[in-house]
Design an enzyme around this catalytic site. Sequence first.
Site, short mmCIF file in Angstrom:
data_model
loop_
_atom_site.label_atom_id
_atom_site.label_comp_id
_atom_site.label_asym_id
_atom_site.label_seq_id
_atom_site.Cartn_x
_atom_site.Cartn_y
_atom_site.Cartn_z
N CYS A 1 -2.70 1.82 6.54
CA CYS A 1 -2.88 1.06 7.79
C CYS A 1 -3.36 1.93 8.93
CB CYS A 1 -1.56 0.38 8.17
SG CYS A 1 -0.21 1.54 8.34
N ASN B 1 0.79 -1.24 0.00
CA ASN B 1 0.00 0.00 0.00
C ASN B 1 0.82 1.29 0.00
OD1 ASN B 1 0.64 -0.69 2.68
ND2 ASN B 1 -1.06 0.50 3.47
N GLU C 1 -10.77 -4.96 9.46
CA GLU C 1 -10.19 -3.73 8.91
C GLU C 1 -10.76 -3.48 7.51
OE1 GLU C 1 -6.06 -4.28 7.95
OE2 GLU C 1 -5.63 -2.15 8.18
N GLY D 1 2.42 -5.94 7.29
CA GLY D 1 1.35 -6.53 6.50
C GLY D 1 0.14 -6.81 7.36
N SER D 2 -0.64 -7.78 6.92
CA SER D 2 -1.91 -8.03 7.61
C SER D 2 -1.70 -8.86 8.88
CB SER D 2 -2.84 -8.79 6.66
OG SER D 2 -2.24 -10.01 6.29
N GLU E 1 4.52 -5.22 12.08
CA GLU E 1 3.77 -3.98 11.87
C GLU E 1 2.49 -4.37 11.15
OE1 GLU E 1 4.50 -0.95 12.84
OE2 GLU E 1 6.58 -1.16 13.47
P1 NAD Z 1 -0.21 -9.06 3.38
O1 NAD Z 1 -0.08 -9.53 4.80
O2 NAD Z 1 -1.15 -9.80 2.51
O3 NAD Z 1 1.22 -9.13 2.64
C1 NAD Z 1 2.37 -8.52 3.17
C2 NAD Z 1 3.60 -9.26 2.69
O4 NAD Z 1 3.56 -10.59 3.16
C3 NAD Z 1 3.74 -9.32 1.17
O5 NAD Z 1 5.09 -9.07 0.82
C4 NAD Z 1 3.35 -10.76 0.83
O6 NAD Z 1 4.04 -11.27 -0.28
C5 NAD Z 1 3.75 -11.50 2.08
N1 NAD Z 1 2.89 -12.68 2.34
C6 NAD Z 1 1.59 -12.83 2.00
N2 NAD Z 1 1.13 -14.02 2.42
C7 NAD Z 1 2.18 -14.66 3.01
C8 NAD Z 1 2.32 -15.93 3.64
N3 NAD Z 1 1.31 -16.80 3.72
N4 NAD Z 1 3.53 -16.23 4.17
C9 NAD Z 1 4.56 -15.35 4.11
N5 NAD Z 1 4.47 -14.14 3.52
C10 NAD Z 1 3.29 -13.79 2.98
O7 NAD Z 1 -0.56 -7.51 3.46
P2 NAD Z 1 -0.87 -6.50 2.27
O8 NAD Z 1 -2.20 -6.82 1.69
O9 NAD Z 1 0.29 -6.36 1.38
O10 NAD Z 1 -0.99 -5.12 3.11
C11 NAD Z 1 -2.16 -4.73 3.75
C12 NAD Z 1 -2.11 -5.02 5.23
O11 NAD Z 1 -0.92 -4.51 5.78
C13 NAD Z 1 -3.23 -4.31 5.98
O12 NAD Z 1 -3.73 -5.18 6.97
C14 NAD Z 1 -2.54 -3.12 6.62
O13 NAD Z 1 -3.17 -2.61 7.76
C15 NAD Z 1 -1.20 -3.67 6.91
N6 NAD Z 1 -0.21 -2.59 6.96
C16 NAD Z 1 0.38 -2.30 8.14
C17 NAD Z 1 1.27 -1.26 8.20
C18 NAD Z 1 1.97 -0.89 9.47
O14 NAD Z 1 2.96 -0.16 9.38
N7 NAD Z 1 1.53 -1.31 10.63
C19 NAD Z 1 1.58 -0.55 7.05
C20 NAD Z 1 0.95 -0.89 5.86
C21 NAD Z 1 0.06 -1.92 5.82
#
Ligand code: NAD
Length: 457
Positions: A244, A115, A334, A188-189, A210
């Site tokens: 996020c 994002n 979310e 990530g999520s 995070e």
């Molecule tokens: P995501 O968790 O789907 O993916 C994040 C990363 O993890 C990607 O690089 C992806 O390739 C990897 N990934 C996905 N599935 C995986 C698995 N099973 N095993 C290992 N790695 C895996 O998140 P997204 O859709 O890219 O981002 C959105 C989410 O991130 C939202 O929930 C948002 O709130 C959160 N976010 C948090 C922050 C923060 O700083 N706290 C910042 C931005 C986004």
Amino acid sequence: MKDLQPYLDKQKAYFQTGTTKNVSFRIEQLKKLKQILVDNEDLLIDEVHKDFQKPPFETYATEIGLAITDINYAIKNVESWSKQKSVSTSLVNFPSKNFIITEPYGSVLIISPWNYPILLALQPLVGAIAAGNTAILKPSELTPNTSSTLERLLSQSFDQEFLKVVLGGVEESSTLVKMDFDYIFFTGSTRVGKIIMRDAAERLTPLTLELGGKSPCIVDKTANLEVSAKRIAWGKFINAGQTCVAPDYLLVEQSIKTEFLDHLKTAINELYGDHPKESPDFPRIINDAHFDRLIALLEDGDTAVGGEHEKSSRYIAPTILNNITLEDSIMQDEIFGPILPVLEFESVEECIQIINARPRPLALYIFTSDQATEDRIMNTVSFGGGAVNDTIAQLGNHHLSFGGVGASGFGSYHGKSSFDCFSHKKSVMKKPFWPDVPIRYAPYDDIKLGLVKKVLK
Ligand code: NAD
């Protein structure tokens, strides 16, 4: 899939040479990173635009600019941050010298989301480099243009034994997480965060998570409604709500709700005009799966603003949903999109109850002129970080560390916190051989116990 282990093996060997511990080396690498951003500003802005039509202003203001500020701050301070720090001794250890040596963890893994595809890949990297680590970065597969350009630019400037970008998705990410890194930094999520933590636990690899969550935004009747509406609309709809720390849902005091919704409507109109779809300043949803998920949420409550959408371009208008209840599906997870549900409250205690009944949020925002209400929220609600009378702008201050709590993650970074995040603090006590006070040695007796009781109380 390519074998990824050799990348880590090379980085581990390189770390052992001690090169990355040299502060001048770290500063040189940070300068290189900054230069990449400066030289390729337009290119990077174009790549992010290709991925989800993010406006150039936002890519600079919320990604490239913030990364450069963080790099500058690290370059200026890394020498003093890295110095050994002396601390006082304690009576039981008198005489002795006591100090803390800050050392890099070694070879770290950074996994970033889509994002803010530049900032969330590079900002942790600044901390990792400043602290003296080698790094493997796995950016998101959902922003293929930005991620592959980052890979190309970084590989042109950095040796892969020091910094390597691995492109790919779940398969690559899962493989990397199972490898023997010295630290993992994941953004990530919450769902994927749990998987990462499980894998890290196998090797007891320390990590930062995070994550996201539902960040509440409270508006009471003492707030300046016009300014509050502008700041909330800006923070919610920037990046089309795919932030996020965006306000996830609104809690508005009942007596001012109608008036406040009018202000919100005006604020959205001022930002994106009568036809937000035509606005160059409003991005698109990242992919079809997220688009479909968001469209299903539009069924809830009554549409006060927006609601229009177009699947072919993954456009969803900035939308306000009124008369939402806690049971509605939009209040379960979310949102991460341009839809803002509105709930009403009569007392601040009601807000506290609603928020505290849910997992601890990443951010909280409160708009009020009443100090007692502000204090009550600050003292009773736990959240990662936030703002009073603003949204998101707190991230523009690198003196404020950033991170979640509970389900929104743990560990923090930005500014000096990024350096600390990627450093181990090695505490050491140094004693002279004389005197060698005998009290601690057996055989013990009542006199020794009496003395210990006098000292340790
Ligand atoms: P995501 O968790 O789907 O993916 C994040 C990363 O993890 C990607 O690089 C992806 O390739 C990897 N990934 C996905 N599935 C995986 C698995 N099973 N095993 C290992 N790695 C895996 O998140 P997204 O859709 O890219 O981002 C959105 C989410 O991130 C939202 O929930 C948002 O709130 C959160 N976010 C948090 C922050 C923060 O700083 N706290 C910042 C931005 C986004």
